[in-house]
Design an enzyme around this catalytic site. Structure first.
Site, short mmCIF file in Angstrom:
data_model
loop_
_atom_site.label_atom_id
_atom_site.label_comp_id
_atom_site.label_asym_id
_atom_site.label_seq_id
_atom_site.Cartn_x
_atom_site.Cartn_y
_atom_site.Cartn_z
N ASP A 84 45.38 35.28 30.29
CA ASP A 84 44.04 35.25 30.87
C ASP A 84 43.82 33.88 31.49
O ASP A 84 44.67 32.99 31.38
CB ASP A 84 43.01 35.50 29.75
CG ASP A 84 41.60 35.78 30.26
OD1 ASP A 84 41.42 36.04 31.47
OD2 ASP A 84 40.66 35.74 29.44
N TYR B 53 37.73 36.56 32.50
CA TYR B 53 37.88 38.02 32.55
C TYR B 53 39.05 38.43 33.43
O TYR B 53 38.94 39.34 34.26
CB TYR B 53 36.58 38.69 33.02
CG TYR B 53 35.34 38.23 32.31
CD1 TYR B 53 35.35 37.99 30.93
CD2 TYR B 53 34.15 38.02 32.99
CE1 TYR B 53 34.21 37.56 30.27
CE2 TYR B 53 33.01 37.60 32.33
CZ TYR B 53 33.04 37.37 30.98
OH TYR B 53 31.91 36.93 30.32
N HIS B 54 40.20 37.76 33.22
CA HIS B 54 41.41 38.07 33.99
C HIS B 54 42.57 38.45 33.06
O HIS B 54 43.65 37.87 33.14
CB HIS B 54 41.82 36.85 34.84
CG HIS B 54 40.78 36.42 35.82
ND1 HIS B 54 40.78 35.17 36.41
CD2 HIS B 54 39.70 37.06 36.34
CE1 HIS B 54 39.76 35.06 37.23
NE2 HIS B 54 39.08 36.20 37.20
N PRO B 55 42.38 39.44 32.17
CA PRO B 55 43.47 39.80 31.26
C PRO B 55 44.59 40.53 31.99
O PRO B 55 44.35 41.31 32.90
CB PRO B 55 42.78 40.72 30.25
CG PRO B 55 41.68 41.37 31.04
CD PRO B 55 41.19 40.30 31.98
#
Length: 556
Positions: free
Chosen positions: A295, A469-471
């Site tokens: 992330d 919020y970049h999994p």
């Protein structure tokens, strides 16, 4: 019900897949989506972006386990539960990633996914609106794709001040960070078209659903049905009943970096010991399923503004009502932008070959989720490192398909994370201290002028770092003989026939910037692999790399 292809997830990649797999009319497609309609102003109005990710109607509502290095805080981990998926609840920021990111993918075993290979798909998927026309930098941008990408109006003078401050600090300016040169300060791009959010539901899924060969089924996917060694369908629950949607050709999982590995494990594909703990029969022992979770983290560096020109004056109910009415009836005004209209990608130190820090600039001092606005006029930079070495995992909480997965990122678990974050904070402060901000700059709101030492900054990071919020990465793509790879370079799940994965979970490594663009590209490219088409011809364009990167973190 049956179709040639059954896709789980109507999100960024899944919507693109549905459109491309069905467009020639030869194949039938069923798309499974647990969420519902994206109709309504909370999703469609760009300025309302803080609402949908906080609404159970549109968001899965996941949270991390307590993060040991972040004061044991449980961080929000939103994912879209609605048509369009996370493209319907995200910040609408469009970033392709740096060319070197994809070259690293190829080096890690994702052959055919180098930048030369993926650039044609980025071009195919977009219509780039720049400088009053279509296209932008010659050869680099798409001109007739379904995804409309634009720049914000950048009317507020603080946007120009931010870009000029970056130039004054020696970092340079890029005319198009999605073109040949990512490095530098410049205008940010948005998936917004004609004043409204342009999600993959708008760009791909709704047009595809007008075809007779595409069906959307609202239900909960429970597991992939596997007979022998082949995926034959998806077991679902709707209206209290268990059914199976049959796939004549293939099942494709595009359910997010959290739900895709969860579904694989529920289907018997994953780490054998972990599956056995939950009483799940092992179909394929793939220890990489759920591993490699990555992330981006970010902080808000906030500065008071001594001129009353920020979004603070628009946070009262009357102003919000006027903005909403102007958007609703005219599709004009502040409601038509996500307010992220300037940005930067910089290198943290000499010897770093390409940007490893990202800035989003906002002419207001407020959290991304809309909570906790500073009680004054202010502006802020969201800043964070791009390539953390920390890795986490997604595991099963129970064999019940309705149970949320266990999400552990292990944020900040390397000394390198702390070093890079401190540098990011200090660079942000240096930019805000430039002459361009002299007419606007007041006191520093956070971290605050007293926080100067490494220990002070580390305490601020532990207390305030948030997920961007970049999994991604939980079903890593790699060579078929790589024990930790989950899918091969054609997105086929290794060890099971008739099953593919196409979403951000297959990323071997997180890309620079926001992940919506690369996720859509993944769906576009996977569709060609699934249909057995020859991939688009590789590009021979050369991206810009700072020639003095070994000697300096700035322009020479």
């Amino acid at each position: 019900m049956q179709a040639d292809f059954v896709i789980v997830g109507a999100g960024s990649a899944g919507s693109a897949l549905a459109a491309r797999l069905s467009e020639d009319g030869k194949h039938s497609v069923i798309v499974i989506e647990h969420g519902g309609s994206d109709f309504g102003p909370f999703i469609q109005m760009p300025a309302a972006l803080s609402y949908p990710m906080n609404m159970g109607l549109y968001d899965w509502g996941y949270r991390t386990e307590p993060e040991p290095k972040l004061n044991n805080r449980r961080l929000a981990a939103p994912r879209g539960k609605v048509i369009g998926g996370s493209s319907s609840i995200n910040g609408m920021v469009f970033v392709r990633g740096h060319a070197a990111d994809f070259d690293h993918w190829a080096e890690q075993g994702a052959s055919g996914w180098s930048f030369a290979d993926v650039l044609p798909y980025f071009k195919r998927m977009e219509t780039s609106h720049q400088n009053g026309g279509i296209g932008g930098e010659e050869g680099w941008r798409g001109t007739d794709g379904p995804l409309h990408v634009r720049r914000g109006p950048a009317v507020n003078p603080l946007f120009d001040a931010f870009i000029e401050a970056g130039r004054q600090a020696g970092y340079g300016v890029t005319e198009d960070y999605n073109g040949s040169r990512q490095e530098g300060f410049g205008l940010m791009e948005q998936t917004i078209h004609k004043g409204q959010r342009w999600s993959t539901a708008e760009a791909y899924l709704k047009p595809a659903l007008k075809r007779k060969n595409v069906t959307l089924v609202r239900c909960l996917a429970r597991r992939v049905v596997i007979e022998g060694n082949r995926a034959t369908g998806v077991e679902i629950e709707r209206g209290g009943r268990i059914e199976v949607l049959e796939a004549r050709r293939e099942v494709v999982l595009a359910a997010s970096a959290f739900n895709t590995p969860k579904l694989l494990m529920l289907s018997g594909i994953g780490p054998g010991g972990h599956l056995a703990e939950h009483g799940i029969e092992v179909v394929a022992d793939r220890p990489g399923v759920g591993a490699n979770l990555q992330d981006h983290l970010e902080l808000y560096i906030q500065q008071e503004c001594i001129q009353p020109i920020t979004l603070y004056s628009k946070l009262n109910l009357i102003s919000k009502a006027l903005i909403g009415a102007q958007w609703l009836f005219l599709r004009r005004g502040l409601g038509t932008s996500n307010q992220f209209e300037a940005c930067a990608f910089v290198r943290s130190a000499a010897g770093v070959p390409y940007p490893d820090i990202q800035f989003h600039f906002l002419p207001g001092a407020i959290r991304y989720d809309g909570k906790a606005a500073a009680p004054t006029h202010g502006f802020q930079a969201h800043v964070g490192p791009m390539r953390s070495p920390s890795r986490g995992a997604v595991t099963l909480r129970s064999p019940d398909a309705k149970a949320a997965p266990v999400i552990r990122f292990n944020y900040m678990s390397h000394e390198e994370d702390w070093r890079d974050f401190r540098r990011a904070i200090r660079i942000a402060r240096e930019v805000f201290a430039q002459e361009a901000f002299d007419p606007y700059r007041g006191r520093e709101i956070q971290p605050g002028a007293d926080a100067q030492s490494d220990a002070d900054l580390d305490a601020f990071i532990r207390a305030h770092a948030e997920s961007a919020y970049h999994p991604c990465g939980t079903c890593r793509m790699g060579r078929s003989d790589d024990q930790l790879a989950v899918v091969d370079p054609e997105t086929r799940v290794i060890g099971v026939e008739g099953l593919r994965v196409a979403d951000s979970s297959i990323f071997p490594q997180v890309t620079n910037g926001n992940l919506n663009g690369p996720s859509i590209m993944t769906g576009e490219k996977a569709a060609d692999h699934i249909l057995g088409r020859t991939p688009l011809a590789p590009s021979n364009l050369e991206p810009w790399i700072n020639p003095d990167w070994r000697e300096s973190d700035r322009l020479a």
